[in-house]
Write an enzyme that holds these catalytic residues in place. Structure first.
Site, mmCIF file in Angstrom:
data_model
loop_
_atom_site.group_PDB
_atom_site.id
_atom_site.type_symbol
_atom_site.label_atom_id
_atom_site.label_comp_id
_atom_site.label_asym_id
_atom_site.label_seq_id
_atom_site.Cartn_x
_atom_site.Cartn_y
_atom_site.Cartn_z
ATOM 1 N N ASN A 1 73.811 77.357 23.055
ATOM 2 C CA ASN A 1 73.847 76.200 23.937
ATOM 3 C C ASN A 1 74.846 75.215 23.359
ATOM 4 O O ASN A 1 74.706 74.771 22.218
ATOM 5 C CB ASN A 1 72.465 75.530 24.025
ATOM 6 N N GLU B 1 73.591 77.748 27.744
ATOM 7 C CA GLU B 1 73.580 76.426 28.380
ATOM 8 C C GLU B 1 74.905 75.737 28.107
ATOM 9 O O GLU B 1 75.405 75.761 26.974
ATOM 10 C CB GLU B 1 72.473 75.513 27.810
ATOM 11 N N TYR C 1 77.034 71.600 24.021
ATOM 12 C CA TYR C 1 77.278 70.391 24.812
ATOM 13 C C TYR C 1 78.420 69.543 24.272
ATOM 14 O O TYR C 1 79.214 69.013 25.021
ATOM 15 C CB TYR C 1 75.988 69.555 24.906
ATOM 16 N N HIS D 1 60.460 77.752 25.874
ATOM 17 C CA HIS D 1 61.362 76.610 26.054
ATOM 18 C C HIS D 1 60.484 75.362 25.902
ATOM 19 O O HIS D 1 60.395 74.528 26.798
ATOM 20 C CB HIS D 1 62.065 76.686 27.405
ATOM 21 N N GLU E 1 66.378 76.977 21.238
ATOM 22 C CA GLU E 1 66.704 75.871 20.344
ATOM 23 C C GLU E 1 65.608 75.512 19.335
ATOM 24 O O GLU E 1 65.041 74.403 19.390
ATOM 25 C CB GLU E 1 67.075 74.628 21.169
ATOM 26 N N ARG F 1 68.689 82.242 34.278
ATOM 27 C CA ARG F 1 67.918 82.055 33.048
ATOM 28 C C ARG F 1 66.797 81.052 33.324
ATOM 29 O O ARG F 1 67.058 79.916 33.724
ATOM 30 C CB ARG F 1 68.838 81.524 31.934
HETATM 31 C C1 FCB Z 1 69.057 71.367 25.778
HETATM 32 C C2 FCB Z 1 67.778 71.912 26.365
HETATM 33 C C3 FCB Z 1 67.717 71.845 27.865
HETATM 34 C C4 FCB Z 1 68.317 70.588 28.407
HETATM 35 C C5 FCB Z 1 69.688 70.349 27.816
HETATM 36 C C6 FCB Z 1 70.394 69.123 28.347
HETATM 37 O O1 FCB Z 1 68.820 70.941 24.483
HETATM 38 O O2 FCB Z 1 67.603 73.251 25.979
HETATM 39 O O3 FCB Z 1 66.375 72.014 28.230
HETATM 40 O O4 FCB Z 1 67.474 69.534 28.235
HETATM 41 O O5 FCB Z 1 69.591 70.249 26.431
#
Ligand code: FCB
Length: 454
Positions: free
Chosen positions: A300, A354, A302, A129, A174, A85
């Site tokens: 995405n 992500e 985290y 992006h 995002e 990607r």
């Molecule tokens: C996301 C972004 C990516 C990277 C990660 C840690 O928000 O899409 O570019 O910075 O966080």
């Protein structure tokens, strides 16, 4: 259980056609910011604002990927992934965001796509992006409705050039980050601080997504089309009625403000009512365009968020381990999030576009033993499989990120790569996590080759 057995049993949980990849974005890795006819992006400009970037750095060189394309493609292939990607820098291919195209920029992405295909890797292209051409920002950026039409023209231009060689086209990465961090908090480019502008920007991003999907399909595009959202499950700080109500509200203002329009064709009414004069201008037909069916949703993930009656709760003190970003490591949140999406919407295929963590990553004797990242990846892949077992239509997973890179306002201090980058020499060194990912994908392939007993 020894490691090999646990990796084997994890690998067994995935179907043969599952997409396994690594992810990057143009501004974070390419460098060559003023070369070969590339125009200025809003991030080039933003990095020059005093205090904007923690280590006063910029994207001029980044990982120098632009000049190291072939060896980086070999590096990607060495991981055993079947997808990559990446994003296109809009000002590299269309320097002012409309009109004239830059042949050198287009040729670069063509080489990238052909290089991936030659190595048996599926190209997953993201159009936006975040590195909007500065020339469009000077005309109002995403706050201006004209930018929507420019984006459609850009999407069509990229499709006409690369067409069916692509395996997926994502419109935006995002939109929440572009809108809120870029236009409300002002900590990301273009550094604006206005809630009204934020909501209009969010609407134009969603609208440009829907218009681009329609225009691409009209053009005969059969490449799967989707959008990527950054999402977290939002948990109440306690079981009290106040905390639970606040968490539900925060979820509506965050996740649902973006996902409801895409999958239900409307903004959450309770949030709309709270926004007063800041609500965006929505023209007749806009919501139907935004809700144009898509082929996949990129997620995405985290960490989770915790919200109480007095707002966001700092999860740094929850007692769970944190990444270098200060983000709590909470794999179960990925299962919870996917189940929540599955409950609320008729989902298309879902890709984790992500997932990963920033860790300290010292290089010792030429090696990076990032056991914390290996653990992060393993537990999150397993959490994704848990959601898949419960019916979520999972189609793929991409690690953020292929290599250490420019982490936006944090500069180069935060390292997310499974490959280490020495910013003095630009040397790439696969970390232990890269070896682990390659071995895990070997397991996936070996299992697929083994005939299953009836
Ligand atoms: C996301 C972004 C990516 C990277 C990660 C840690 O928000 O899409 O570019 O910075 O966080």
């Amino acid at each position: 259980m020894n490691t090999m057995t646990s990796e084997n049993s994890l690998a067994r949980r995935f179907p043969e056609d599952f997409i396994w990849g690594v992810a990057t974005s143009s501004f974070q890795i390419e460098g060559a910011a003023q070369e070969d006819g590339k125009g200025e992006s809003i991030w080039d400009r933003f990095c020059r604002q005093p205090g904007a970037i923690a280590d006063h750095s910029n994207g001029d060189v980044a990982c120098d990927h632009y000049h190291r394309l072939d060896s980086d493609l070999d590096l990607i292939a060495s991981l055993g992934v079947n997808a990559y990607r990446f994003s296109v820098s809009w000002p590299r291919v269309q320097p002012t965001g409309s009109g004239a195209w830059n042949e050198a920029g287009l040729a670069f992405y063509e080489r990238l796509v052909d290089g991936l295909l030659a190595r048996g890797i599926k190209p997953h292209l993201t159009l936006n992006h975040w590195d909007l051409p500065q020339a469009l920002q000077d005309q109002g950026g995403w706050n201006a409705r004209e930018t929507v039409d420019h984006f459609v023209e850009y999407a069509l231009g990229m499709y006409r050039r690369l067409g069916s060689r692509l395996a997926a086209i994502t419109t935006h990465n995002e939109p929440w980050v572009v809108a809120v961090l870029g236009h409300e908090q002002g900590i990301f480019a273009p550094g604006i601080k206005s809630r009204k502008v934020t909501l209009q920007v969010a609407h134009h991003l969603l609208l440009s997504h829907g218009k681009a999907v329609q225009a691409l399909r009209k053009e005969g595009c059969k490449v799967p089309l989707g959008i990527v959202l950054n999402l977290s499950p939002i948990e109440p700080a306690s079981d009290s009625a106040e905390d639970r109500a606040s968490a539900i509200k925060a979820d509506a203002a965050g996740r649902r403000w973006y996902a409801d329009p895409l999958f239900k064709g409307s903004y959450p009414a309770e949030v709309w009512a709270d926004m007063g004069d800041d609500v965006p201008t929505v023209l007749p037909g806009d919501m139907d365009i935004i809700a144009t069916p898509i082929d996949y949703l990129g997620v995405n993930y985290y960490t989770r968020q915790v919200v109480g009656a007095s707002g966001h709760v700092d999860t740094k003190t929850s007692g769970l381990p944190l990444t270098e970003m200060g983000w709590e490591i909470y794999a179960k949140g990925l299962t919870d999030l996917l189940l929540l999406l599955h409950r609320d919407y008729a989902l298309p295929a879902v890709l984790i576009t992500e997932n990963g963590g920033a860790f300290k990553d010292p290089v010792i004797n030429g090696q990076v033993n990032d056991a914390d990242r290996v653990d992060y990846l393993r537990t999150h892949i397993s959490a994704m499989a848990d959601a898949m077992d419960q019916g979520v239509p999972m189609a793929g997973y991409m690690v953020w990120s292929l290599m250490d890179n420019f982490e936006w306002a944090s500069g180069y201090a935060k390292r997310f790569g499974i490959v280490h980058v020495d910013y003095e020499t630009l040397k790439r060194t696969p970390k232990q996590s890269a070896h682990w990912y390659r071995d895990f994908l070997d397991c996936v392939r070996a299992i697929q080759k083994t005939p299953r007993r009836a």
